[in-house]
Scaffold this motif. Structure first.
Motif, PDB file in Angstrom:
ATOM      1  N   ALA A   1       0.818  -1.221   0.000  1.00  0.00           N
ATOM      2  CA  ALA A   1       0.000   0.000   0.000  1.00  0.00           C
ATOM      3  C   ALA A   1       0.852   1.272   0.000  1.00  0.00           C
ATOM      4  N   ARG A   2       2.119   1.172  -0.362  1.00  0.00           N
ATOM      5  CA  ARG A   2       2.993   2.340  -0.402  1.00  0.00           C
ATOM      6  C   ARG A   2       3.898   2.254  -1.621  1.00  0.00           C
ATOM      7  N   LYS A   3       4.509   3.369  -1.936  1.00  0.00           N
ATOM      8  CA  LYS A   3       5.468   3.396  -3.027  1.00  0.00           C
ATOM      9  C   LYS A   3       6.700   2.573  -2.657  1.00  0.00           C
ATOM     10  N   PRO A   4       7.381   2.010  -3.656  1.00  0.00           N
ATOM     11  CA  PRO A   4       8.633   1.274  -3.365  1.00  0.00           C
ATOM     12  C   PRO A   4       9.627   2.157  -2.625  1.00  0.00           C
ATOM     13  N   GLN A   5      10.469   1.518  -1.810  1.00  0.00           N
ATOM     14  CA  GLN A   5      11.454   2.250  -1.030  1.00  0.00           C
ATOM     15  C   GLN A   5      12.847   1.689  -1.262  1.00  0.00           C
ATOM     16  N   LEU A   6      13.827   2.575  -1.209  1.00  0.00           N
ATOM     17  CA  LEU A   6      15.219   2.135  -1.269  1.00  0.00           C
ATOM     18  C   LEU A   6      15.595   1.557   0.083  1.00  0.00           C
ATOM     19  N   SER A   7      16.098   0.324   0.069  1.00  0.00           N
ATOM     20  CA  SER A   7      16.453  -0.363   1.312  1.00  0.00           C
ATOM     21  C   SER A   7      17.912  -0.780   1.285  1.00  0.00           C
ATOM     22  N   VAL A   8      18.488  -0.949   2.486  1.00  0.00           N
ATOM     23  CA  VAL A   8      19.888  -1.332   2.625  1.00  0.00           C
ATOM     24  C   VAL A   8      19.962  -2.624   3.425  1.00  0.00           C
ATOM     25  N   LEU A   9      20.910  -3.475   3.065  1.00  0.00           N
ATOM     26  CA  LEU A   9      21.061  -4.779   3.707  1.00  0.00           C
ATOM     27  C   LEU A   9      21.923  -4.653   4.968  1.00  0.00           C
ATOM     28  N   LEU A  10      21.385  -5.144   6.114  1.00  0.00           N
ATOM     29  CA  LEU A  10      22.090  -5.057   7.389  1.00  0.00           C
ATOM     30  C   LEU A  10      21.980  -6.369   8.147  1.00  0.00           C
ATOM     31  N   TRP A  11      22.967  -6.638   9.015  1.00  0.00           N
ATOM     32  CA  TRP A  11      22.874  -7.808   9.883  1.00  0.00           C
ATOM     33  C   TRP A  11      23.019  -7.375  11.336  1.00  0.00           C
ATOM     34  N   GLU A  12      22.308  -8.073  12.216  1.00  0.00           N
ATOM     35  CA  GLU A  12      22.267  -7.725  13.630  1.00  0.00           C
ATOM     36  C   GLU A  12      23.426  -8.379  14.377  1.00  0.00           C
ATOM     37  N   ARG A  13      24.161  -7.576  15.146  1.00  0.00           N
ATOM     38  CA  ARG A  13      25.312  -8.078  15.889  1.00  0.00           C
ATOM     39  C   ARG A  13      24.841  -8.947  17.051  1.00  0.00           C
ATOM     40  N   ALA A  14      25.408 -10.147  17.157  1.00  0.00           N
ATOM     41  CA  ALA A  14      25.027 -11.081  18.219  1.00  0.00           C
ATOM     42  C   ALA A  14      26.011 -11.076  19.386  1.00  0.00           C
ATOM     43  N   MET A  15      27.132 -10.366  19.209  1.00  0.00           N
ATOM     44  CA  MET A  15      28.162 -10.344  20.260  1.00  0.00           C
ATOM     45  C   MET A  15      28.609  -8.911  20.510  1.00  0.00           C
ATOM     46  N   GLU A  16      29.203  -8.702  21.677  1.00  0.00           N
ATOM     47  CA  GLU A  16      29.793  -7.400  21.987  1.00  0.00           C
ATOM     48  C   GLU A  16      31.059  -7.211  21.158  1.00  0.00           C
ATOM     49  N   PRO A  17      31.444  -5.979  20.855  1.00  0.00           N
ATOM     50  CA  PRO A  17      30.792  -4.751  21.309  1.00  0.00           C
ATOM     51  C   PRO A  17      29.542  -4.406  20.487  1.00  0.00           C
TER      52      PRO A  17
END
Length: 216
Positions: free
Chosen positions: A22-38
């Motif tokens: 229901a919205r216009k296409p969006q520019l997206s960026v690929l990211l990964w979530e850090r599982a360890m510190e820091p």
């Protein structure tokens, strides 16, 4: 500390224009979530340490394939070097960034800790990765105005409406499809295929299909 004694990592800012319900296409960026510190739980750009036996382009391609199973890049170019001595905790680490693009029809399978995030709603980012994303986006926007880099975000064949949505999502403002066609045709960037797209449920005249003249 000298550059010779510093570690070196390569990081990829990978963009794709994605449809939104229901919205216009969006520019997206690929990211990964850090599982360890820091900075556990913060989001990072994919990449990692440069090996002694590989160049930077080979390294970033390897790491995208190994870590996030991404092999469908249609464009990859080196961007900038981030060398602030305290940019990450621990031993000094210099980062070289790359701009990567994926066409909108592609749907690569990603690990559970990796996902696409709209540029308009980036999450909490680790270290200096947000400035890296902003720098890559600025580079992409600039190149859209004078190169045919749009081919790397678009399907092989497209309507002017589809191309307008891709340019609008990337540039961050509305784009008139007639003006876009005029500018790109004058530059010899796009050419009609001589075929038309399938009619939608509402019927109407089928839209003409275009393609980029080349992908270099």
């Amino acid at each position: 500390m000298s550059t010779a004694s510093a570690a070196h990592e390569v990081l990829a800012v990978v963009f794709q224009v994605q449809p939104q319900q229901a919205r216009k296409p969006q520019l997206s960026v690929l990211l990964w979530e850090r599982a360890m510190e820091p900075q556990r739980g913060a989001w990072s750009l994919p990449g990692g340490q440069l090996r002694h036996d590989e160049d930077m382009t080979s390294s970033v391609r390897r790491q995208l394939a190994e870590k996030v199973d991404l092999r469908e890049l249609t464009h990859l170019e080196q961007l900038a070097v981030f060398s602030e001595p305290s940019r990450v905790p621990g031993p000094r680490t210099i980062a070289s960034t790359f701009l990567g693009l994926i066409p909108s029809p592609a749907t690569p399978e990603l690990p559970g800790d990796t996902r696409w995030h709209p540029m308009s709603a980036l999450p909490l980012m680790a270290f200096d990765h947000r400035p890296m994303i902003n720098h890559a986006h600025a580079r992409l926007v600039a190149k859209m105005s004078y190169t045919n880099i749009g081919f790397a975000l678009a399907p092989k064949e497209f309507t002017l409406t589809t191309l307008r949505d891709i340019y609008a999502a990337t540039l961050g403002h509305q784009v008139d499809p007639t003006n876009l066609q005029r500018v790109l045709a004058r530059r010899g960037v796009i050419t009609p295929t001589g075929t038309t797209a399938r009619s939608g449920r509402s019927g109407g005249r089928p839209a003409a299909l275009y393609r980029f003249t080349d992908s270099t």
